[in-house]
Design an enzyme around this catalytic site. Structure first.
Site, PDB file in Angstrom:
ATOM      1  CB  CYS A  11     -17.049 -41.993 -32.872  1.00  0.00           C
ATOM      2  SG  CYS A  11     -15.767 -42.665 -33.940  1.00  0.00           S
ATOM      3  CD  GLU A  26      28.776 -18.251 -11.100  1.00  0.00           C
ATOM      4  OE1 GLU A  26      28.009 -18.189 -12.080  1.00  0.00           O
ATOM      5  OE2 GLU A  26      29.741 -17.505 -10.939  1.00  0.00           O
ATOM      6  CG  PHE A  37      -1.774   1.210   1.323  1.00  0.00           C
ATOM      7  CD1 PHE A  37      -1.424   2.246   2.187  1.00  0.00           C
ATOM      8  CD2 PHE A  37      -2.908   1.348   0.536  1.00  0.00           C
ATOM      9  CE1 PHE A  37      -2.189   3.399   2.266  1.00  0.00           C
ATOM     10  CE2 PHE A  37      -3.682   2.495   0.607  1.00  0.00           C
ATOM     11  CZ  PHE A  37      -3.321   3.525   1.471  1.00  0.00           C
ATOM     12  CG  ASP A  81      17.271 -24.696 -18.669  1.00  0.00           C
ATOM     13  OD1 ASP A  81      17.789 -24.211 -19.687  1.00  0.00           O
ATOM     14  OD2 ASP A  81      16.591 -25.728 -18.659  1.00  0.00           O
ATOM     15  CB  CYS A  88     -12.867 -44.564 -32.264  1.00  0.00           C
ATOM     16  SG  CYS A  88     -12.756 -42.832 -31.770  1.00  0.00           S
ATOM     17  CE  LYS A  94      25.069 -24.472 -19.017  1.00  0.00           C
ATOM     18  NZ  LYS A  94      23.845 -24.076 -19.725  1.00  0.00           N
ATOM     19  CE  LYS A 126      23.625 -29.217 -20.846  1.00  0.00           C
ATOM     20  NZ  LYS A 126      22.622 -28.273 -21.351  1.00  0.00           N
ATOM     21  CE1 TYR A 160      26.012 -15.868 -17.167  1.00  0.00           C
ATOM     22  CE2 TYR A 160      23.964 -16.564 -16.112  1.00  0.00           C
ATOM     23  CZ  TYR A 160      24.714 -16.355 -17.262  1.00  0.00           C
ATOM     24  OH  TYR A 160      24.184 -16.634 -18.478  1.00  0.00           O
ATOM     25  CB  CYS A 180     -10.760 -42.839 -35.137  1.00  0.00           C
ATOM     26  SG  CYS A 180     -12.513 -42.637 -35.508  1.00  0.00           S
ATOM     27  CG  PHE A 239       6.028  -0.014  -3.726  1.00  0.00           C
ATOM     28  CD1 PHE A 239       5.494  -0.096  -5.001  1.00  0.00           C
ATOM     29  CD2 PHE A 239       7.416   0.013  -3.597  1.00  0.00           C
ATOM     30  CE1 PHE A 239       6.309  -0.142  -6.123  1.00  0.00           C
ATOM     31  CE2 PHE A 239       8.240  -0.032  -4.717  1.00  0.00           C
ATOM     32  CZ  PHE A 239       7.681  -0.114  -5.978  1.00  0.00           C
ATOM     33  CB  CYS A 267     -14.618 -39.036 -34.872  1.00  0.00           C
ATOM     34  SG  CYS A 267     -13.725 -39.426 -33.371  1.00  0.00           S
TER      35      CYS A 267
HETATM   36  S1  IVH Z   1      29.102 -17.982 -17.560  1.00  0.00           S
HETATM   37  C1  IVH Z   1      32.110 -17.314 -21.013  1.00  0.00           C
HETATM   38  N1  IVH Z   1      27.500 -18.749 -15.641  1.00  0.00           N
HETATM   39  O1  IVH Z   1      25.092 -21.102 -20.113  1.00  0.00           O
HETATM   40  C2  IVH Z   1      31.169 -17.894 -20.046  1.00  0.00           C
HETATM   41  N2  IVH Z   1      26.773 -19.041 -17.894  1.00  0.00           N
HETATM   42  O2  IVH Z   1      26.589 -22.686 -22.075  1.00  0.00           O
HETATM   43  C3  IVH Z   1      29.925 -17.119 -19.951  1.00  0.00           C
HETATM   44  N3  IVH Z   1      24.504 -19.986 -18.105  1.00  0.00           N
HETATM   45  O3  IVH Z   1      25.305 -18.663 -22.615  1.00  0.00           O
HETATM   46  C4  IVH Z   1      28.815 -17.824 -19.278  1.00  0.00           C
HETATM   47  N4  IVH Z   1      24.102 -20.155 -15.945  1.00  0.00           N
HETATM   48  O4  IVH Z   1      23.382 -18.485 -20.974  1.00  0.00           O
HETATM   49  C5  IVH Z   1      27.671 -18.661 -16.973  1.00  0.00           C
HETATM   50  N5  IVH Z   1      26.161 -19.351 -13.822  1.00  0.00           N
HETATM   51  C6  IVH Z   1      26.338 -19.247 -15.150  1.00  0.00           C
HETATM   52  C7  IVH Z   1      25.352 -19.655 -16.082  1.00  0.00           C
HETATM   53  C8  IVH Z   1      25.610 -19.546 -17.453  1.00  0.00           C
HETATM   54  C9  IVH Z   1      23.607 -20.344 -17.167  1.00  0.00           C
HETATM   55  C10 IVH Z   1      24.286 -20.108 -19.562  1.00  0.00           C
HETATM   56  C11 IVH Z   1      24.590 -18.853 -20.339  1.00  0.00           C
HETATM   57  C12 IVH Z   1      25.585 -19.241 -21.373  1.00  0.00           C
HETATM   58  C13 IVH Z   1      25.456 -20.723 -21.420  1.00  0.00           C
HETATM   59  C14 IVH Z   1      26.758 -21.344 -21.804  1.00  0.00           C
END
Ligand code: IVH
Length: 488
Positions: A404, A108, A31, A112, A401, A110, A307, A220, A419, A33, A425
């Site tokens: 039908c 870190e 509110f 998606d 089916c 990754k 991965k 990142y 079918c 905000f 159908c």
């Molecule tokens: S570093 C030169 N850190 O993965 C390295 N990439 O396969 C630059 N991605 O295009 C990327 N999480 O879209 C980095 N913690 C992370 C990431 C990350 C996801 C993706 C990013 C990149 C792709 C590379």
């Protein structure tokens, strides 16, 4: 006086925006905000001379009209080498240490989603560009401005006057599920996964649509000519201070054993995250060591992605039902005891066709393994025979089916049953009409899947041509339609 007040409101709103969206720790109520936001908007309307494209009031900016502009990246956006194997990862670390000696790593998640590069000048967001082909990408600034976790103006003062920061635009599962439910109700094509949905959303022509889709952004990596850091870890901490959302999952690891432990932890813990991840990225921390290692043609030699394997879960097959598509093709669908998989509850899985079912010898009551790759509907990849009930019998595929009653046929060289009753159908008739009116074909506004079903049930349409003969007075009496939509 007015000017000071506007500046003060912008500062306050940025601050509370940060606390709310980035730190998840709001200090004022919604509110309060909203009240500040309204005051700012009123003042800005009354004093257009103080307009600022980076004001927190203009997160939803003007709609893009033409195609996106292509912009060359100041620093190429490289990809990462990747592996699914711990042995390969260990070899990668071995190579680094033979060349550069023992060194620290930052591990870190990754994320998606879809990669983005943000440019800041004098602490203000000036550009957001997609990865594109790595050399140049699309300018999607107006859309990225609507993402709440992207700071439009940075906190603090010790940022370089010009730098880029890279990260991932993500669609959290909650936003993804809501979006697909909406699209299903409108008879629109579903997004296969949150990654496609995030990328598709960034390319939307309307930033208002983007704003509603609930995207998130995690950063990142920094790039710039004179970054005031000697390590990656330091740069992440600074980025966080400047107001960027930087994952707090990142850790410094000093040995292969610590890297392995990080991976093992997140391989399961990631299931509790509200957004999708598909692995772990391992990066050399020290910038001097990075320089020593250098690059291959495509990727840095100082970083690699490990991965995760597609997620699997075991559950019970309750029953099998059959869907008849618009072409008459019959698809068996597994109805499962609901199970949590890759962040969503799975209740159904595709079984493809009779042959596949026979090959797996799959039977209701079986404990089955489901796996979710990039598809919307997960698949069954196997049966746990040890858990098969003693009274279980082989599954008998249907011969008529389910919609039908017409005997099914199998065409030469086709795995599916069909079918053949095209003109009588129900799902085939409705399916054809829906296919025809989809966005990409006719794009008839206000006519979705449910309405087509309603028209069919009431005997008003049997094929696409009937749509053109509809009259408003036929439609008005139907439930949920009313006069206005009938006219439309
Ligand atoms: S570093 C030169 N850190 O993965 C390295 N990439 O396969 C630059 N991605 O295009 C990327 N999480 O879209 C980095 N913690 C992370 C990431 C990350 C996801 C993706 C990013 C990149 C792709 C590379």
């Amino acid at each position: 006086m007015v000017r000071e007040r506007i500046e003060e409101l912008r500062r306050q709103l940025e601050l509370h925006n940060f606390k709310y969206y980035v730190e998840n720790a709001p200090e004022i109520s919604d509110f309060e905000f909203d009240a500040m936001m309204r005051e700012l908007q009123d003042l800005e309307r009354a004093h257009p001379e103080y307009a600022d494209p980076n004001s927190p009031s203009v997160r939803v900016g003007s709609d893009l009209t033409a195609e996106f502009r292509t912009v060359k990246h100041r620093y190429a956006m490289l990809s990462l080498g990747n592996t699914y194997s711990l042995d390969e990862l260990h070899e990668f670390i071995g190579r680094i240490e033979r060349e550069a000696g023992a060194t620290d790593y930052v591990c870190e998640l990754k994320f998606d989603g879809t990669a983005i590069s943000l440019t800041y000048e004098h602490g203000r967001l000036v550009r957001a560009v997609t990865r594109g082909d790595g050399v140049e990408g699309d300018d999607v600034t107006a859309n990225v401005r609507t993402v709440r976790t992207v700071p439009l103006r940075l906190r603090g003062t010790d940022w370089p006057d010009l730098f880029e920061i890279r990260g991932e635009i993500l669609m959290p599962y909650a936003s993804f599920d809501r979006l697909n439910a909406e699209r299903e109700a409108n008879g629109e094509q579903l997004f296969a996964n949150p990654r496609n949905a995030a990328a598709g959303t960034l390319k939307q022509q309307s930033s208002a649509v983007v704003a509603r889709r609930g995207l998130d952004c995690t950063l990142y990596q920094l790039a710039g000519d004179e970054l005031p850091f000697s390590s990656h870890w330091e740069s992440l901490e600074k980025a966080r201070q400047w107001g960027f959302k930087v994952s707090d999952a990142a850790r410094i690891c000093r040995s292969v054993a610590e890297i392995d432990a990080f991976i093992e932890h997140w391989d399961t813990a990631r299931r509790r995250l509200p957004f999708p991840t598909d692995g772990v990225v391992i990066k050399v921390n020290d910038f001097a060591v990075r320089r020593q290692l250098g690059f291959t043609a495509k990727a840095p030699k100082w970083a690699v992605a490990y991965k995760f394997k597609a997620e699997r879960a075991a559950t019970r097959l309750d029953s099998v039902s059959f869907q008849v598509g618009r072409t008459g093709a019959v698809t068996p669908v597994a109805n499962l005891e609901p199970v949590l998989l890759a962040g969503t509850t799975v209740r159904r899985a595709t079984l493809h066709n009779a042959e596949q079912m026979a090959q797996l010898d799959i039977r209701p009551g079986d404990t089955v393994y489901v796996e979710k790759g990039g598809e919307i509907i997960p698949k069954i990849i196997g049966v746990d025979l040890a858990q098969r009930p003693a009274d279980s019998r082989p599954f008998e595929y249907i011969t008529v089916c389910p919609e039908c009653g017409t005997p099914l046929v199998r065409y030469e060289g086709e795995a599916k049953h069909y079918c053949p009753n095209q003109s009588g159908c129900r799902p085939q008739i409705i399916g054809r009409i829906i296919h025809f009116i989809r966005r990409k074909a006719l794009d008839i506004e206000g006519l979705g899947e449910e309405t087509v079903e309603l028209l069919y049930e009431n005997g008003l349409v049997r094929d696409v041509a009937d749509l053109y003969d509809l009259r408003a007075e036929q439609l008005a009496p139907l439930p949920r339609l009313g006069e206005k939509s009938a006219d439309n």
